[in-house]
Motif scaffolding. Structure first.
Motif, PDB file in Angstrom:
ATOM      1  N   ASN A 104       0.851  -1.183   0.000  1.00  0.00           N
ATOM      2  CA  ASN A 104       0.000   0.000   0.000  1.00  0.00           C
ATOM      3  C   ASN A 104       0.888   1.234   0.000  1.00  0.00           C
ATOM      4  O   ASN A 104       2.095   1.153   0.256  1.00  0.00           O
ATOM      5  CB  ASN A 104      -0.910   0.005   1.233  1.00  0.00           C
ATOM      6  CG  ASN A 104      -0.115  -0.067   2.524  1.00  0.00           C
ATOM      7  OD1 ASN A 104       0.361  -1.141   2.900  1.00  0.00           O
ATOM      8  ND2 ASN A 104       0.062   1.053   3.207  1.00  0.00           N
ATOM      9  N   ARG A 105       0.293   2.366  -0.259  1.00  0.00           N
ATOM     10  CA  ARG A 105       1.025   3.620  -0.143  1.00  0.00           C
ATOM     11  C   ARG A 105       1.377   3.848   1.326  1.00  0.00           C
ATOM     12  O   ARG A 105       0.633   3.472   2.240  1.00  0.00           O
ATOM     13  CB  ARG A 105       0.183   4.780  -0.673  1.00  0.00           C
ATOM     14  CG  ARG A 105      -0.135   4.672  -2.165  1.00  0.00           C
ATOM     15  CD  ARG A 105       1.076   4.952  -3.026  1.00  0.00           C
ATOM     16  NE  ARG A 105       1.408   6.380  -2.982  1.00  0.00           N
ATOM     17  CZ  ARG A 105       2.537   6.886  -3.480  1.00  0.00           C
ATOM     18  NH1 ARG A 105       3.453   6.101  -4.007  1.00  0.00           N
ATOM     19  NH2 ARG A 105       2.761   8.187  -3.415  1.00  0.00           N
ATOM     20  N   PHE A 106       2.520   4.457   1.568  1.00  0.00           N
ATOM     21  CA  PHE A 106       3.068   4.588   2.904  1.00  0.00           C
ATOM     22  C   PHE A 106       2.103   5.294   3.847  1.00  0.00           C
ATOM     23  O   PHE A 106       1.563   6.360   3.536  1.00  0.00           O
ATOM     24  CB  PHE A 106       4.389   5.362   2.853  1.00  0.00           C
ATOM     25  CG  PHE A 106       5.083   5.487   4.173  1.00  0.00           C
ATOM     26  CD1 PHE A 106       5.561   4.367   4.829  1.00  0.00           C
ATOM     27  CD2 PHE A 106       5.253   6.722   4.772  1.00  0.00           C
ATOM     28  CE1 PHE A 106       6.208   4.475   6.052  1.00  0.00           C
ATOM     29  CE2 PHE A 106       5.898   6.844   5.983  1.00  0.00           C
ATOM     30  CZ  PHE A 106       6.374   5.711   6.629  1.00  0.00           C
ATOM     31  N   GLY A 107       1.887   4.674   5.012  1.00  0.00           N
ATOM     32  CA  GLY A 107       1.061   5.259   6.056  1.00  0.00           C
ATOM     33  C   GLY A 107      -0.417   4.978   5.925  1.00  0.00           C
ATOM     34  O   GLY A 107      -1.191   5.330   6.813  1.00  0.00           O
ATOM     35  N   ARG A 108      -0.835   4.332   4.829  1.00  0.00           N
ATOM     36  CA  ARG A 108      -2.251   4.096   4.587  1.00  0.00           C
ATOM     37  C   ARG A 108      -2.667   2.693   5.033  1.00  0.00           C
ATOM     38  O   ARG A 108      -1.858   1.898   5.500  1.00  0.00           O
ATOM     39  CB  ARG A 108      -2.565   4.315   3.099  1.00  0.00           C
ATOM     40  CG  ARG A 108      -2.348   5.750   2.639  1.00  0.00           C
ATOM     41  CD  ARG A 108      -3.209   6.705   3.450  1.00  0.00           C
ATOM     42  NE  ARG A 108      -3.030   8.100   3.074  1.00  0.00           N
ATOM     43  CZ  ARG A 108      -3.593   9.117   3.701  1.00  0.00           C
ATOM     44  NH1 ARG A 108      -4.374   8.902   4.753  1.00  0.00           N
ATOM     45  NH2 ARG A 108      -3.392  10.358   3.322  1.00  0.00           N
TER      46      ARG A 108
END
Length: 349
Positions: free
Chosen positions: A161-165
Motif C-alpha cells: 500500500n502507499r506509505f502510512g495508509r
C-alpha cells in the motif's frame, strides 16, 4: 494498471514445480520488478532483498522514506530450512530468538536481529539490524522456495500500500492502491483471496540482550514470553527503527477517531437526523436518526476483528466520508494488536 494472476493453485506447489504462475513470479523478481504476494497477515510488496535497485522501487512505489526498514521474508517450515538465511543476513542470533523461531515460525512474527555488514543494507534502511520473518501462507512459501531455487535468498516485502495508509488484505486492495501509478511491467499481483490474520506481524527486537516488543500482533504475549523463556521488555528509546512502528500509520483518508460507546451514542444523539459524511464501526448497537450514516458492527472476538479490520475501514472510507468513528477496543491483551493499529490510524488525523 497492474496485472493480477489467480495464485490459489500455488498453495499446493512445491519448489521447482512447473507452475506457470510461479515461473512468472520468479521472472518478475529476477528482473528486479515488484511482486504483490499474499501472506497470512497482509499482502506484501516484494522484491529481492539483496538487490538495492529493486528495493529502491519498493520505496518509490510506496512513497516510503528510505531510512524506514523493510521486513525480509524467508522460506521454510523448520529451523534447518531457515538456517542458511540466518547465516546470510545476520551476524548473531541469540538463543531466545532461536526459541521464538522454533515456536512461532512459520507465522506472524518478525524478529529484529543484528545484520551482517554489507548485506541487504537498503532493505534494512541503513541500520545495523534487519527484520526477518518466515510467513505461514502457502502461496508465500511457494514463491519463497521457488525464488531460492533461482538464487534469491529472501524477499523484502512491506505491506502493498502507499506509505502510512491502510494495509491491503485482498488483491483488489493492492490494485486500487497503485492504480495509475504502476504498470503491468512494474507490478504483478498474485491473488490468493483474503488474508487469514488481517493485521501485520508482531515485531520483537532481538538485537540486544533482552527481547523487546516493538509492535503487537495476534500472537499472545504469554505465548511469546513462554517461547522466549523470559519476559519481553517494553519499547524504549534505544529500540531500532522497525516497520509499522511510527506513531501515525495505517490511516484511511477520512479522519478516524476512537471513542467509547457512550460517547459515540451521545454524539449521534446530538447530531440527530442531520448527520452527514460519517461512518461508524462499533461492537455496541447504536441508535442513529440519520439514514446518511454508514454503520458496521465490529466482531466481539479480537481475532475476527483483526481479520476484517482493514477491509472494513476501506469500505467505510468511501468518497464523501469525512469522519470514521470507531468504538475503543476492550482493555484486554487479546485486543492489543487491533488497538495498536487503530491508535496509530487515529494519530494520523
Amino acid at each position: 494498471m497492474a496485472l493480477t494472476l489467480d495464485a490459489r493453485a500455488l498453495a499446493g506447489a512445491t519448489a521447482g514445480a512447473p507452475e506457470p504462475v510461479l515461473q512468472r513470479a520468479c521472472a518478475q523478481l529476477q528482473a528486479g520488478r515488484l511482486l504483490a504476494l499474499p501472506t497470512e497477515t497482509v499482502y506484501g510488496l516484494a522484491t529481492d532483498a539483496d538487490a538495492p535497485e529493486a528495493v529502491a522501487r519498493i520505496y518509490a512505489a510506496k512513497g516510503r522514506p528510505a531510512d524506514h526498514p523493510l521486513i525480509v521474508h524467508v522460506g521454510g517450515s523448520q529451523p534447518a530450512h531457515w538456517q542458511p538465511a540466518l547465516a546470510h543476513y545476520t551476524r548473531a542470533c541469540p538463543d531466545f530468538a532461536l526459541r521464538l523461531m522454533a515456536a512461532c515460525w512459520p507465522g506472524p512474527l518478525t524478529l529484529i536481529l543484528p545484520r551482517r555488514p554489507g548485506v541487504a543494507s537498503a532493505a534494512a534502511g541503513g541500520q545495523g539490524s534487519i527484520g526477518l520473518r518466515c510467513p505461514a501462507h502457502p502461496v508465500a512459501q511457494a514463491v519463497l522456495q521457488a525464488a531460492l531455487q533461482v538464487g534469491i535468498r529472501g524477499l523484502a516485502a512491506p505491506s502493498a500500500n502507499r506509505f502510512g495508509r491502510l494495509s491491503p488484505t485482498r488483491a483488489e486492495h493492492v490494485a486500487a492502491e497503485f492504480a495509475g501509478l504502476l504498470s503491468d511491467d512494474d507490478l504483478l499481483i498474485l491473488d490468493a483471496g483474503p488474508c487469514q490474520v488481517g493485521i501485520e506481524s508482531t515485531i520483537i527486537d532481538c538485537s540486544r540482550s533482552q527481547p523487546v516488543l516493538l509492535r503487537p500482533g495476534v500472537l499472545p504475549l504469554s505465548t511469546l514470553e513462554a517461547a522466549a523463556g523470559q519476559p519481553l521488555a517494553a519499547r524504549d528509546a534505544a529500540a531500532p527503527r522497525a516497520s509499522g512502528t511510527l506513531s501515525a500509520h495505517y490511516a484511511p483518508r477520512a479522519r478516524l477517531r476512537l471513542l467509547p460507546a457512550p460517547e459515540l451514542q451521545t454524539a449521534l444523539d446530538l447530531l440527530g437526523p442531520d448527520a452527514r459524511h460519517l461512518a461508524i464501526y462499533s461492537r455496541s448497537p447504536l441508535r442513529c436518526a440519520s439514514a446518511h450514516v454508514l454503520q458496521e458492527r465490529m466482531p466481539q472476538q479480537a481475532s475476527a476483528c483483526a481479520h476484517e479490520l482493514f477491509a472494513v475501514l476501506r469500505a467505510l472510507d468511501r468518497p464523501g466520508t469525512r469522519l470514521i468513528w470507531v468504538e475503543t477496543p476492550p482493555d484486554d491483551p487479546a485486543w492489543d494488536g487491533v488497538r495498536d493499529r487503530l491508535q496509530r490510524a487515529a494519530a494520523s488525523g
